[in-house]
Design an enzyme around this catalytic site. Structure first.
Site, PDB file in Angstrom:
ATOM      1  N   ARG A   1      42.890  52.591  66.531  1.00 29.67           N
ATOM      2  CA  ARG A   1      42.513  51.223  67.237  1.00 29.67           C
ATOM      3  C   ARG A   1      42.305  50.350  66.060  1.00 29.67           C
ATOM      4  NH1 ARG A   1      38.721  50.108  72.428  1.00 29.67           N
ATOM      5  NH2 ARG A   1      40.990  50.902  73.334  1.00 29.67           N
TER       6      ARG A   1
ATOM      7  N   LYS B   1      35.410  49.396  51.608  1.00 32.60           N
ATOM      8  CA  LYS B   1      35.581  49.376  50.115  1.00 32.60           C
ATOM      9  C   LYS B   1      36.759  48.749  50.079  1.00 32.60           C
ATOM     10  CE  LYS B   1      33.471  54.015  49.486  1.00 32.60           C
ATOM     11  NZ  LYS B   1      33.889  55.480  49.290  1.00 32.60           N
TER      12      LYS B   1
ATOM     13  N   HIS C   1      48.464  47.940  74.111  1.00 29.12           N
ATOM     14  CA  HIS C   1      47.500  49.086  74.369  1.00 29.12           C
ATOM     15  C   HIS C   1      48.445  49.893  75.225  1.00 29.12           C
ATOM     16  CE1 HIS C   1      44.280  51.721  75.100  1.00 29.12           C
ATOM     17  NE2 HIS C   1      43.297  50.919  75.370  1.00 29.12           N
TER      18      HIS C   1
ATOM     19  N   ARG D   1      36.147  54.993  76.323  1.00 32.86           N
ATOM     20  CA  ARG D   1      37.155  55.982  77.101  1.00 32.86           C
ATOM     21  C   ARG D   1      38.408  56.249  76.153  1.00 32.86           C
ATOM     22  NH1 ARG D   1      34.736  53.128  80.565  1.00 32.86           N
ATOM     23  NH2 ARG D   1      35.022  51.686  78.751  1.00 32.86           N
ATOM     24  N   THR D   2      38.949  55.488  75.438  1.00 34.22           N
ATOM     25  CA  THR D   2      40.265  55.429  74.764  1.00 34.22           C
ATOM     26  C   THR D   2      39.917  56.654  73.878  1.00 34.22           C
ATOM     27  OG1 THR D   2      40.990  53.405  74.987  1.00 34.22           O
ATOM     28  CG2 THR D   2      41.971  54.686  73.544  1.00 34.22           C
TER      29      THR D   2
END
Ligand code: NCD
Length: 305
Positions: free
Chosen positions: A101, A80, A129, A51-52
């Site tokens: 995120r 890396k 959030h 969703r986000t």
């Protein structure tokens, strides 16, 4: 330049303005369909999301802009050994705004120190959030008509659930809200929420163990998933994962106008039969997430109509 890392980065007035703008977009999406022409959103997702990330991307597309990014750390130079600071410095050369995120608490905040463009925290570990919170607030406004004077029950994993932490902080600034915290002992809200939010501001709250003892009092029930990925051992997760299951029997105890919210994804905690109940607002909530992110990105980039 403004970033959104913690819900408290926005004043109540700014939140109210974002919600007002989202409501205007909902009323007349065509008016906003070209306002971000030529702008680019980068989605840097070091942790899974449906969703986000997709609502951010859909939001930018519906504003007429473009999107780029990655949806897992494995496909980025993080593998890396590149630091978050370097990643955002580079991505800031390609994009006008970044949604990030990350599994580590504080990573988007660190990024914001180095980023040449606004950074939005799209979830950092078990911490915050804020765009889910804006989604929740827009949903409460649309479903209940107001962001004050109600009893909200937050149920499930209140320890690791970042959406819960951010929502409590944001709601602590509105009037007349009574919080009921429903969780097993092991998954209670962190102490800093109790001391720095509830006690410091004299906000009424109660911690209870079962849903049954409070169902009839609630205007809003905010269900959450037990956050499997943040547990230190699997045995604890297995023991706690089915602590709460909202079913049609429990819904019978609730008020006729109570609404059920859930940031989603749902695992087991809401029986799918509840979906047919008009009080189940969680899919409407997911749609609101797109509109509120449109309003947020316009605000942070200073795009006006
Ligand atoms: C939430 C999250 O990522 O914190 N999901 C979402 O963004 N809607 C909730 C969760 O994962 O349980």
């Amino acid at each position: 330049m403004k970033h959104l890392i913690d819900p408290m980065d926005l004043s109540v007035e700014e939140i109210d303005d974002i919600i007002e703008l989202a409501l205007k977009i909902i009323e007349n999406p065509a008016k906003y369909s070209e306002v971000c022409r030529g702008k680019k959103l980068a989605t840097l997702f070091f942790e899974p999301s449906t969703r986000t990330r997709l609502s951010f991307e859909a939001a930018m597309m519906e504003l007429g802009g473009n999107v780029l990014g990655f949806s897992s750390a494995d496909s980025s130079s993080a593998t890396k050994g590149e630091s978050v600071a370097d990643t955002v410095r580079v991505v800031g050369c390609y994009a006008d705004i970044i949604a990030m995120r990350h599994p580590k608490e504080g990573a988007p905040m660190l990024g914001s120190i180095y980023s040449p463009v606004p950074i939005i925290n799209a979830g950092d570990g078990g911490h915050n959030h804020p765009t889910q919170t804006l989604t929740d607030l827009l949903t409460i406004k649309r479903e209940k008509g107001s962001l004050s004077n109600f009893t909200i029950g937050l149920c499930g994993d209140l320890k690791f659930g970042r959406t819960v932490h951010s929502l409590i902080k944001a709601l602590s600034r509105y009037e007349g809200i009574n919080f009921i915290l429903i969780s097993p002992d092991e998954l209670k809200v962190p102490d800093y929420i109790i001391t720095d939010v509830f006690e410091k501001n004299n906000i009424p709250y109660r911690e209870v163990r079962t849903m049954e003892e409070v169902m009839g009092e609630l205007d809003i029930l905010y269900m959450t998933r037990v956050q499997k990925e943040r547990f230190f051992n699997e045995a604890d997760y297995i023991r706690l994962k089915d602590s709460y299951i909202l079913d049609t029997k429990k819904m019978k105890q609730a008020k006729d106008d109570m609404i059920v919210l859930h940031p989603l994804p749902r695992v087991n905690e809401i029986d799918i039969k509840v979906d047919e109940d008009k009080r189940a607002a969680y899919f409407r909530q997911a749609l609101n997430g797109k509109y509120v992110r449109m309003a947020l990105m316009m605000t942070l980039m200073g795009v006006t109509v």
